[in-house]
Design an enzyme around this catalytic site. Structure first.
Site, short mmCIF file in Angstrom:
data_model
loop_
_atom_site.label_atom_id
_atom_site.label_comp_id
_atom_site.label_asym_id
_atom_site.label_seq_id
_atom_site.Cartn_x
_atom_site.Cartn_y
_atom_site.Cartn_z
N HIS A 124 0.84 -1.11 -0.10
CA HIS A 124 0.00 0.24 -0.04
C HIS A 124 0.83 1.28 0.00
CE1 HIS A 124 -4.04 -1.91 1.41
NE2 HIS A 124 -3.06 -2.85 1.08
N ASP A 183 -5.46 5.88 2.67
CA ASP A 183 -5.47 4.67 2.29
C ASP A 183 -7.33 4.28 2.11
OD1 ASP A 183 -5.52 1.85 2.29
OD2 ASP A 183 -3.44 2.04 2.28
#
Length: 458
Positions: free
Chosen positions: A23, A115
């Site tokens: 990520h 995120d």
């Protein structure tokens, strides 16, 4: 707080990834793109992970800002479920404090790109009277599946042999995200994946690390629901796409030290498209029997191979395997994957089908042998084999093992079989589309430009 610089006149955006390598890296690449368009970018990362980033000069366009996640110095994460509970308790306070800190500078924060797993950031940002948008790190298809589960349009447990959802091909249970099929495994992570859908349509923008033409059907369906989607992928270093960001060859973070020289020097001695590259990523752990079957299968092909086996996994290899195969293969603990995939000697990539690895292979034109392990990977494998047709998926036997013969047959099929020409042709077409998306005026570049222009006038 960092010293004031001439960036004080620029619009300031925070970029905040979830603390996982898969990520962090694409969001760090997105940060580079934003900075190249004239924004002041501050990249938020936990203290422990910030130590893995290479040193950055004072002239770097991105400011790295470490924050506390509740862990003590050098404390290791042994219980991931407990860490998630700690993270969600401590990190919101750390982010809120950071926003307040910047308010009294010449460059208060205007926007947070966060995120998608951390849905709480949107409410926190609006409480602080700034805007925010989620960044979706997996494929649009996988995020769409999570949405259907969240909305209970797809009922659990999964029943039947085929699952139908709008704008997604019919899926078998073993082609679904694994945590949906087995929700008791890593239940906290599964909840994060499902609950990310609570933000769908609530933010003013939604960033997806994908390419419009790669997932056109599911993206069109999402847009039909008036979701403000901006595709900004593939988020890989510029030197492998449009080459507009000078010296941008690496993501910037590695959990493991790559054996760069050994890998590239070995590949330089091999013929074009003659080497099989094998990597299961930074997280997957295979069993001893499975490792042996891969070892026997790849040896059986007679092909040269470069196999990434993390140090923690080496003991699972057959005895003396590394020494026995020195004429045919090279086994390393880690490698610079982009540089490997870009090398002329690579003929195919045996992959766990993580989304970053999938996009990298597409962007560099490498056919795939799919060996998905968990989370989104089975769905990515479905698209690799049956939608984009850039490779094959390895089949498992009754014990869930991919046998040596299956490894042998599938590698040969991708590298020299009747369908190999088609796989290579298709992946080169997708490679062209990936590069076009990031070039000036391409779909992804244009979406980034539009966001920057909007932010400048907020």
């Amino acid at each position: 707080m960092e010293e004031e610089t001439n960036t004080s006149t620029l619009a300031h955006v925070l970029v905040f990834p979830f603390p996982i390598q898969g990520h962090i890296n694409p969001m760090l690449q997105f940060s580079k793109r934003l900075a190249s368009k004239g924004l002041k970018v501050t990249f938020i990362i936990t203290h422990s992970l910030s130590k893995l980033l290479p040193p950055r000069s004072n002239s770097s366009p991105i400011q790295i800002r470490p924050i506390s996640d509740g862990l003590k110095d050098d404390e290791k994460v042994d219980d991931y479920e407990a860490y998630l509970e700690l993270f969600e308790r401590v990190v919101p306070q750390s982010v809120a404090h950071l926003i307040e800190e910047y308010k009294v500078t010449n460059h208060p924060v205007k926007f947070i790109v966060y995120d998608c797993l951390m849905t709480w950031v949107l409410d926190l940002a609006r409480t602080a009277e700034i805007e925010a948008a989620p960044y979706f790190t997996q494929s649009a298809a996988v995020h769409s599946i999570h949405y259907h589960v969240y909305e209970r349009a797809l009922k659990l447990p999964i029943e039947g042999s085929l699952i139908s959802m709008p704008s997604i091909p019919l899926l078998r249970p073993n082609e679904m995200p694994s945590l949906i099929v087995n929700p008791g495994c890593y239940s906290s992570i599964n909840c994060l994946n499902i609950n990310q859908s609570s933000n769908f349509g609530k933010a003013r923008l939604m960033f997806f690390n994908t390419i419009d033409k790669l997932e056109s059907q599911v993206l069109d369906w999402m847009r039909s629901k008036q979701w403000p989607i901006k595709t900004i992928g593939p988020a890989i270093p510029s030197m492998y796409l449009d080459q507009r960001l000078e010296d941008d060859k690496e993501y910037g973070l590695n959990f493991f030290e790559p054996e760069t020289d050994a890998c590239l020097q070995w590949l330089d001695t091999k013929e074009t498209s003659s080497v099989v590259y094998i990597s299961m990523g930074s997280f997957a752990a295979l069993g001893v029997e499975q490792m042996e079957e891969i070892a026997k299968g790849i040896t059986q092909t007679g092909k040269y191979f470069l196999w990434v086996v993390r140090a923690s996994e080496e003991a699972k290899l057959p005895p003396n395997f590394k020494n026995d195969v020195t004429r045919q293969g090279l086994v390393v603990n880690w490698c610079p994957q982009l540089a490997i995939l870009a090398h002329r000697a690579i003929g195919c990539f045996v992959t766990h089908c993580g989304w970053n690895s999938t996009l990298e292979a597409i962007s560099l034109g490498v056919p795939l042998v799919a060996m998905p392990q968990w989370t989104d990977q089975p769905t990515n494998a479905k698209y690799i084999a049956d939608v984009w047709r850039i490779g094959v998926r390895l089949k498992v036997d009754d014990k869930g093992i991919v046998t040596r013969d299956e490894v042998d047959v599938c590698i040969r099929e991708v590298m020299e079989g009747e369908r190999s020409i088609g796989f290579k042709k298709n992946v080169m077409e997708w490679k062209k589309l990936a590069q076009e998306a990031m070039e000036e005026g391409g779909s992804s570049d244009r979406n980034i430009e539009e966001f920057v222009a909007e932010l400048m006038h907020m």
